[in-house]
Design a protein around this motif. Structure first.
Motif, mmCIF file in Angstrom:
data_model
loop_
_atom_site.group_PDB
_atom_site.id
_atom_site.type_symbol
_atom_site.label_atom_id
_atom_site.label_comp_id
_atom_site.label_asym_id
_atom_site.label_seq_id
_atom_site.Cartn_x
_atom_site.Cartn_y
_atom_site.Cartn_z
ATOM 1 N N GLU A 185 0.834 -1.195 0.000
ATOM 2 C CA GLU A 185 0.000 0.000 0.000
ATOM 3 C C GLU A 185 0.869 1.246 0.000
ATOM 4 O OE1 GLU A 185 -3.822 1.841 2.382
ATOM 5 O OE2 GLU A 185 -3.200 -0.224 2.729
ATOM 6 N N GLY A 186 0.559 2.177 -0.919
ATOM 7 C CA GLY A 186 1.279 3.435 -1.016
ATOM 8 C C GLY A 186 2.543 3.385 -1.853
ATOM 9 N N LYS A 187 2.909 2.230 -2.377
ATOM 10 C CA LYS A 187 4.115 2.098 -3.202
ATOM 11 C C LYS A 187 3.701 1.972 -4.665
ATOM 12 C CE LYS A 187 7.342 1.457 0.028
ATOM 13 N NZ LYS A 187 8.661 1.962 0.111
ATOM 14 N N ALA A 188 3.977 3.005 -5.459
ATOM 15 C CA ALA A 188 3.701 3.003 -6.902
ATOM 16 C C ALA A 188 2.255 2.626 -7.206
ATOM 17 C CB ALA A 188 4.673 2.070 -7.622
ATOM 18 N N GLY A 189 1.329 3.161 -6.419
ATOM 19 C CA GLY A 189 -0.090 2.901 -6.644
ATOM 20 C C GLY A 189 -0.596 1.604 -6.050
ATOM 21 N N GLY A 190 0.275 0.888 -5.357
ATOM 22 C CA GLY A 190 -0.138 -0.378 -4.748
ATOM 23 C C GLY A 190 -1.165 -0.177 -3.651
ATOM 24 N N GLN A 191 -2.009 -1.165 -3.508
ATOM 25 C CA GLN A 191 -3.015 -1.138 -2.449
ATOM 26 C C GLN A 191 -2.839 -2.299 -1.475
ATOM 27 O OE1 GLN A 191 -6.228 -0.796 -5.542
ATOM 28 N NE2 GLN A 191 -7.101 0.571 -3.982
ATOM 29 N N GLY A 192 -1.769 -3.052 -1.632
ATOM 30 C CA GLY A 192 -1.534 -4.184 -0.739
ATOM 31 C C GLY A 192 -2.570 -5.283 -0.915
ATOM 32 N N LEU A 193 -3.115 -5.421 -2.125
ATOM 33 C CA LEU A 193 -4.182 -6.387 -2.371
ATOM 34 C C LEU A 193 -3.663 -7.810 -2.580
ATOM 35 C CD1 LEU A 193 -6.365 -4.281 -4.841
ATOM 36 C CD2 LEU A 193 -6.748 -4.664 -2.385
ATOM 37 N N GLY A 194 -2.361 -7.950 -2.786
ATOM 38 C CA GLY A 194 -1.821 -9.278 -3.057
ATOM 39 C C GLY A 194 -0.339 -9.333 -2.799
ATOM 40 N N PHE A 195 0.259 -10.408 -3.238
ATOM 41 C CA PHE A 195 1.684 -10.634 -3.050
ATOM 42 C C PHE A 195 2.506 -9.787 -4.011
ATOM 43 C CE2 PHE A 195 -0.392 -14.703 -2.016
ATOM 44 C CZ PHE A 195 0.031 -14.865 -0.719
ATOM 45 N N ASN A 196 3.704 -9.375 -3.565
ATOM 46 C CA ASN A 196 4.619 -8.723 -4.493
ATOM 47 C C ASN A 196 5.527 -9.781 -5.111
ATOM 48 O OD1 ASN A 196 6.965 -9.119 -2.851
ATOM 49 N ND2 ASN A 196 6.540 -7.247 -1.727
ATOM 50 N N GLY A 197 6.350 -9.383 -6.049
ATOM 51 C CA GLY A 197 7.192 -10.326 -6.769
ATOM 52 C C GLY A 197 8.147 -11.102 -5.874
ATOM 53 N N ALA A 198 8.761 -10.442 -4.910
ATOM 54 C CA ALA A 198 9.695 -11.123 -4.014
ATOM 55 C C ALA A 198 8.969 -12.188 -3.196
ATOM 56 C CB ALA A 198 10.375 -10.111 -3.093
ATOM 57 N N GLN A 199 7.782 -11.841 -2.712
ATOM 58 C CA GLN A 199 7.002 -12.811 -1.945
ATOM 59 C C GLN A 199 6.608 -13.997 -2.816
ATOM 60 O OE1 GLN A 199 4.027 -9.958 -0.816
ATOM 61 N NE2 GLN A 199 4.824 -9.755 1.253
ATOM 62 N N LEU A 200 6.220 -13.724 -4.067
ATOM 63 C CA LEU A 200 5.863 -14.814 -4.976
ATOM 64 C C LEU A 200 7.059 -15.710 -5.268
ATOM 65 C CD1 LEU A 200 3.537 -12.870 -7.405
ATOM 66 C CD2 LEU A 200 2.852 -14.756 -5.904
ATOM 67 N N LEU A 201 8.245 -15.122 -5.425
ATOM 68 C CA LEU A 201 9.441 -15.919 -5.659
ATOM 69 C C LEU A 201 9.726 -16.820 -4.459
ATOM 70 C CD1 LEU A 201 11.850 -16.641 -7.446
ATOM 71 C CD2 LEU A 201 13.045 -14.648 -6.491
#
Length: 135
Positions: free
Chosen positions: A32-48
């Motif tokens: 949330e708050g990062k480049a329009g993110g809303q914290g709705l899901g996983f980021n790339g590092a978490q997915l990796l």
């Protein structure tokens, strides 16, 4: 050769993406708050990290089945270290606790899973990645 294809599309009304393979879905977003993110899901590092740990969980089951071992508790933690600009994954440590159904050590199952784990073996050996325009 086996091929796996996943699809991703933006989620209307958000800046997140929905990814799917068959009937399984996952939401991808920035915090949330990062480049329009809303914290709705996983980021790339978490997915990796999830891909690494999830693949190993599955391979523990494959190895146990192959060896005729019944597994009980499995607990895996993945620590992914990132650095640089652009940020990249520099290292990953996977901590594995795996026991037989009777509580005994399943060390041989863990060793077999290490040998067959597609994600960890692919990362360790380096996987070729290309980014191309869609047709």
């Amino acid at each position: 050769m086996v091929t796996v294809t996943v699809e991703l599309r933006n989620v209307e009304g958000t800046q997140a993406a929905m990814g799917w393979a068959g009937s399984h879905t996952v939401v991808v977003d920035r915090p949330e708050g990062k480049a329009g993110g809303q914290g709705l899901g996983f980021n790339g590092a978490q997915l990796l990290a999830l891909a690494l740990g999830g693949c190993f969980c599955n391979d523990l089951r494959y190895a146990a089945d192959e060896m005729g071992v019944s597994l009980g508790k499995i607990a895996i933690s993945v620590i992914l270290e990132l650095e640089g600009k652009p940020i990249i994954a520099k290292s990953a440590v996977m901590k594995v606790a795996c026991h037989g159904q009777d509580g005994t050590s399943a060390e041989q199952v863990v060793e077999r899973a290490k040998a067959i784990c597609m994600v960890s073996n692919s990362l360790r050996r380096g996987v070729a990645v290309s980014i191309e325009p869609a047709a």
